[in-house]
Design a protein around this motif. Sequence first.
Motif, PDB file in Angstrom:
ATOM      1  N   GLN A  49     -60.483 -30.981  33.680  1.00 60.27           N
ATOM      2  CA  GLN A  49     -60.829 -32.317  34.325  1.00 60.27           C
ATOM      3  C   GLN A  49     -60.798 -32.723  35.864  1.00 60.27           C
ATOM      4  O   GLN A  49     -59.840 -31.891  36.376  1.00 60.27           O
ATOM      5  N   LYS A  50     -61.409 -33.537  36.337  1.00 57.59           N
ATOM      6  CA  LYS A  50     -61.162 -33.977  37.578  1.00 57.59           C
ATOM      7  C   LYS A  50     -59.878 -34.398  37.850  1.00 57.59           C
ATOM      8  O   LYS A  50     -59.155 -35.060  37.298  1.00 57.59           O
ATOM      9  N   GLY A  51     -59.455 -33.878  39.031  1.00 53.72           N
ATOM     10  CA  GLY A  51     -57.805 -34.289  39.567  1.00 53.72           C
ATOM     11  C   GLY A  51     -57.012 -33.148  39.036  1.00 53.72           C
ATOM     12  O   GLY A  51     -55.758 -33.345  39.504  1.00 53.72           O
ATOM     13  N   MET A  52     -57.274 -32.381  38.226  1.00 53.93           N
ATOM     14  CA  MET A  52     -56.412 -31.202  37.728  1.00 53.93           C
ATOM     15  C   MET A  52     -56.280 -30.061  38.820  1.00 53.93           C
ATOM     16  O   MET A  52     -57.405 -29.783  39.476  1.00 53.93           O
ATOM     17  N   LYS A  53     -55.209 -29.628  39.293  1.00 55.33           N
ATOM     18  CA  LYS A  53     -54.926 -28.457  39.955  1.00 55.33           C
ATOM     19  C   LYS A  53     -53.607 -27.828  39.926  1.00 55.33           C
ATOM     20  O   LYS A  53     -52.781 -28.481  39.358  1.00 55.33           O
ATOM     21  N   GLY A  54     -53.413 -26.629  40.462  1.00 56.59           N
ATOM     22  CA  GLY A  54     -52.442 -26.000  40.428  1.00 56.59           C
ATOM     23  C   GLY A  54     -52.411 -24.451  40.313  1.00 56.59           C
ATOM     24  O   GLY A  54     -53.468 -24.084  40.424  1.00 56.59           O
ATOM     25  N   TYR A  55     -51.276 -23.845  40.461  1.00 58.90           N
ATOM     26  CA  TYR A  55     -51.304 -22.529  40.571  1.00 58.90           C
ATOM     27  C   TYR A  55     -50.422 -22.142  39.240  1.00 58.90           C
ATOM     28  O   TYR A  55     -49.435 -22.606  38.802  1.00 58.90           O
ATOM     29  N   PHE A  56     -51.032 -20.770  38.682  1.00 59.84           N
ATOM     30  CA  PHE A  56     -50.452 -20.182  37.528  1.00 59.84           C
ATOM     31  C   PHE A  56     -50.061 -18.711  37.659  1.00 59.84           C
ATOM     32  O   PHE A  56     -50.813 -18.230  38.207  1.00 59.84           O
ATOM     33  N   ASP A  57     -49.009 -18.372  37.053  1.00 56.83           N
ATOM     34  CA  ASP A  57     -48.551 -17.199  36.846  1.00 56.83           C
ATOM     35  C   ASP A  57     -48.297 -16.627  35.469  1.00 56.83           C
ATOM     36  O   ASP A  57     -47.587 -17.475  34.858  1.00 56.83           O
ATOM     37  N   PHE A  58     -48.378 -15.722  35.170  1.00 54.05           N
ATOM     38  CA  PHE A  58     -48.300 -14.959  33.818  1.00 54.05           C
ATOM     39  C   PHE A  58     -48.157 -13.720  33.697  1.00 54.05           C
ATOM     40  O   PHE A  58     -48.856 -12.695  34.649  1.00 54.05           O
ATOM     41  N   ARG A  59     -47.638 -13.181  32.719  1.00 51.59           N
ATOM     42  CA  ARG A  59     -47.574 -11.420  32.415  1.00 51.59           C
ATOM     43  C   ARG A  59     -48.543 -11.143  31.232  1.00 51.59           C
ATOM     44  O   ARG A  59     -48.626 -11.667  30.319  1.00 51.59           O
ATOM     45  N   VAL A  60     -49.180 -10.036  31.480  1.00 61.06           N
ATOM     46  CA  VAL A  60     -49.829  -9.339  30.344  1.00 61.06           C
ATOM     47  C   VAL A  60     -49.160  -7.979  30.167  1.00 61.06           C
ATOM     48  O   VAL A  60     -49.063  -7.272  31.195  1.00 61.06           O
ATOM     49  N   LEU A  61     -49.003  -7.616  28.931  1.00 57.14           N
ATOM     50  CA  LEU A  61     -48.874  -6.558  28.581  1.00 57.14           C
ATOM     51  C   LEU A  61     -49.696  -5.474  28.037  1.00 57.14           C
ATOM     52  O   LEU A  61     -50.554  -6.062  27.350  1.00 57.14           O
ATOM     53  N   ALA A  62     -49.854  -4.297  28.307  1.00 59.64           N
ATOM     54  CA  ALA A  62     -50.869  -3.294  28.000  1.00 59.64           C
ATOM     55  C   ALA A  62     -50.054  -2.391  27.060  1.00 59.64           C
ATOM     56  O   ALA A  62     -49.171  -1.739  27.552  1.00 59.64           O
ATOM     57  N   ASN A  63     -50.727  -1.996  25.755  1.00 59.81           N
ATOM     58  CA  ASN A  63     -50.065  -1.380  24.712  1.00 59.81           C
ATOM     59  C   ASN A  63     -51.230  -0.200  24.168  1.00 59.81           C
ATOM     60  O   ASN A  63     -52.015  -0.753  23.939  1.00 59.81           O
ATOM     61  N   ASP A  64     -50.612   0.821  23.948  1.00 59.41           N
ATOM     62  CA  ASP A  64     -51.577   1.816  23.579  1.00 59.41           C
ATOM     63  C   ASP A  64     -51.085   2.202  21.834  1.00 59.41           C
ATOM     64  O   ASP A  64     -51.445   3.078  21.306  1.00 59.41           O
ATOM     65  N   THR A  65     -50.213   1.303  21.388  1.00 59.00           N
ATOM     66  CA  THR A  65     -49.868   1.540  19.997  1.00 59.00           C
ATOM     67  C   THR A  65     -50.171   0.397  19.240  1.00 59.00           C
ATOM     68  O   THR A  65     -50.074  -0.766  19.946  1.00 59.00           O
ATOM     69  N   ASP A  66     -50.353   0.456  18.218  1.00 58.29           N
ATOM     70  CA  ASP A  66     -50.862  -0.542  17.098  1.00 58.29           C
ATOM     71  C   ASP A  66     -49.366  -1.448  16.930  1.00 58.29           C
ATOM     72  O   ASP A  66     -48.099  -0.885  16.822  1.00 58.29           O
TER      73      ASP A  66
END
Length: 250
Positions: A233-250
């Motif tokens: 929506q208008k007026g929204m702003k900011g910075y985001f940081d997050f982590r992603v896991l890469a996995n090769d097993t089920d």
Amino acid sequence: LQIIFHSQLRIEAYDLGLPTPLSSDLDLTIYVQNVDNYRPRFPERLLFVNFTENTEKQEVYLPSVIERDAIDRGDEPVLPVCYYIVEGNDGAFELHRNTHRLTTTRHLDRELKSNYTLVVLATEDCIGSPNYQPDVDGVSTLTVFVQVRDVNDNAPTFVSKIFTGGITTEADFGIEFMHVKAIDLDEGDNAKISYYLIGQVKQTLTEGLENLAVSPFLVNIETGAVALNFDPQKGMKGYFDFRVLANDTD
């Protein structure tokens, strides 16, 4: 040499002279001897072998050669046939010349070398190493194709330590605006990578996002695509940081 059989012939030569034809004859004895031209031959010229990488000593017994027939053998004793690797070995394999057992000498690494092509010579000369001549000895060779099977011994690695992306308030809910990517040096199912968003999404200098009840982003488990999980929506702003896991097993 061994005499197999002999035959006797009488040959007569004569002329047509007059008044009396003249002639002479010759008794001829033909001896047929056996020449030992036997060379060991494998029943098949190609053998496929599977060994597994990063595994302790592995072995396989190579097939026996076709036996001599009775004529070739004659009264001579049956000699042992020895096997030698004459091409394709970089030190990873050892072949026992008398038992014909092919053994790995070290751990194989599929990521460094996924297959080997070994040429094995069979010979009745069991003294010393043979002087291999492909055009002469080719009839007595076996090509061993060694395939190195994969094990899951490599973790996925991201192609970059940091991925960045951005959106505007004009973006639509669900839009995929960036991708994270990892690679895995294994093969097949061992190299199939799944992506997961882990932990909390950290917000910095954000405005208008205080009431979000869900994670602002979703990560596609198969592709690593990052999608927007809210409607800007208008007026929204900011910075985001997050982590992603890469996995090769089920």
